[in-house]
Design an enzyme around this catalytic site. Structure first.
Site, PDB file in Angstrom:
ATOM      1  CE  LYS A  72      -4.250  -1.743   2.115  1.00 43.70           C
ATOM      2  NZ  LYS A  72      -5.256  -1.572   3.166  1.00 43.70           N
ATOM      3  CG  ASP A 108      -8.318   0.938   3.308  1.00 41.15           C
ATOM      4  OD1 ASP A 108      -9.229   0.157   2.984  1.00 41.15           O
ATOM      5  OD2 ASP A 108      -7.111   0.663   3.185  1.00 41.15           O
ATOM      6  N   GLY A 144      -0.640   1.003   9.892  1.00 38.73           N
ATOM      7  CA  GLY A 144      -1.157   1.435   8.589  1.00 38.73           C
ATOM      8  C   GLY A 144      -2.637   1.785   8.622  1.00 38.73           C
ATOM      9  CD  GLU A 169      10.230   6.812  18.335  1.00 38.93           C
ATOM     10  OE1 GLU A 169      10.515   5.669  18.720  1.00 38.93           O
ATOM     11  OE2 GLU A 169      10.956   7.492  17.571  1.00 38.93           O
ATOM     12  N   GLY A 258     -15.596  -4.469  11.607  1.00 38.10           N
ATOM     13  CA  GLY A 258     -15.034  -3.819  10.426  1.00 38.10           C
ATOM     14  C   GLY A 258     -15.621  -4.215   9.077  1.00 38.10           C
TER      15      GLY A 258
END
Ligand code: NDP
Length: 289
Positions: A72, A108, A144, A169, A258
């Site tokens: 992607k 998405d 992602g 982080e 989802g």
């Protein structure tokens, strides 16, 4: 089906692996229902063949492709045009062949917003965008999928976004990236620090916790402190009920998996390839099967 005599068209999924994908089951019935003489194929592509595979999309009769793990991000420099939202997110999941120019999109992110709207959240604007003005969100994860979700939420006008991730982080980097482009306040927390605003109206799980094990990304006692009108969305769709969703439903919070995001990202890709409204109910029924 129309029984069209036109040339056979092709569209497919580029990734490695691809065999597990739901996309053919979602897209082929939609193409057939609209009488579009196209086949949706699985194009497993080893890394060394990616460039050739992408440029082959310019062939006559090829509508484009979906892109999945692990490409992607790496397809972006191989395309002719990248849509601004996809460029911001740094990930393309849909490629369209327009007159031999390859255009990259991310469906998405808007697919998530359409899914949330389908579950009763936000409002549909005149330009087709979903507004989440007035909502605050807690996003679990900074990988992602979370990156797309964070940009989607920020672009929807959300009041405040909290990004919670195992590695602080990564959450901080994502928060900083969002704040370069959007004004909404974004906070980052590690998942050992659950000091999150309990008035949050949407919790979105974009981690892979719950995919392969019965764990939940949010301890039950933390979930129990959220307001009763909180909506819990788990981007995982297989299993259809994760531990997080079970916890939420036990607490009588509204919750969904989802599948709706999978459906809407596919519908948006279909519309980009065909320039026709996607037959949403046919796609939904195919997915449910
Ligand atoms: P990534 O590998 O990019 O990111 C994984 C995320 O999960 C990271 O934030 C990672 O934290 C976190 N994580 C992983 N293991 C643990 C753990 N044991 N404890 C705490 N946090 C953990 O995956 P993706 O972003 O691509 O996918 C995430 C999920 O979203 C998957 O379950 C996938 O199925 C789903 N998804 C659903 C879609 C849909 O259409 N419904 C579309 C795309 C994805 P860290 O940064 O610390 O490693």
């Amino acid at each position: 089906q129309s029984g069209s005599k036109g040339p056979q068209l092709r569209v497919g999924l580029i990734g490695d692996p691809v065999a597990h994908s739901f996309s053919p089951r979602l897209q082929q019935p939609a193409l057939d229902a609209l009488g579009i003489p196209a086949t949706y194929e699985l194009w497993r592509t080893p890394a060394e063949q990616l460039l050739v595979r992408i440029r082959a999309l310019c062939q006559q009769g090829c509508l484009g492709a979906n892109v999945t793990i692990p490409y992607k991000e790496s397809v972006l420099p191989l395309l002719d045009v990248v849509d601004p939202l996809a460029a911001q997110i740094g990930a393309v999941n849909t490629i369209v062949n327009r007159d031999d120019y390859l255009h990259g999109y991310n469906t998405d992110a808007p697919g998530l917003l359409r899914a949330l709207h389908e579950h009763g959240l936000g409002s549909l604007q005149a330009d087709g965008m979903i507004s989440l003005k007035g909502y605050t969100a807690v996003l679990l994860g900074a990988g992602g999928a979370a990156r797309g979700a964070a940009f989607a939420l920020a672009s929807s006008g959300i009041e405040c976004l909290v990004i919670l991730n195992r590695s602080l982080e990564r959450a901080q980097l994502l928060a900083a990236l969002i704040q370069k482009s959007y004004e909404c306040p974004v906070f980052s927390l590690s998942d050992s620090n659950f000091l999150i605003p309990h008035s949050s109206s949407i919790i979105i799980n974009a981690t892979s916790v719950g995919l392969h094990e019965e764990a939940s990304p949010l301890p039950a006692d933390v979930l129990a402190r959220f307001n009763a009108d909180t909506f819990v969305y788990d981007m995982i769709y297989n299993p259809i009920q994760t531990n997080l969703l079970l916890q939420a439903r036990t607490m009588e919070l509204r919750a969904a998996n989802g599948l709706s995001m999978l459906l809407h990202q596919g519908a948006l890709a279909f519309e980009l390839w065909t320039n026709q409204p996607a037959p949403l109910e046919i796609m939904r029924a195919a997915l449910m099967r």
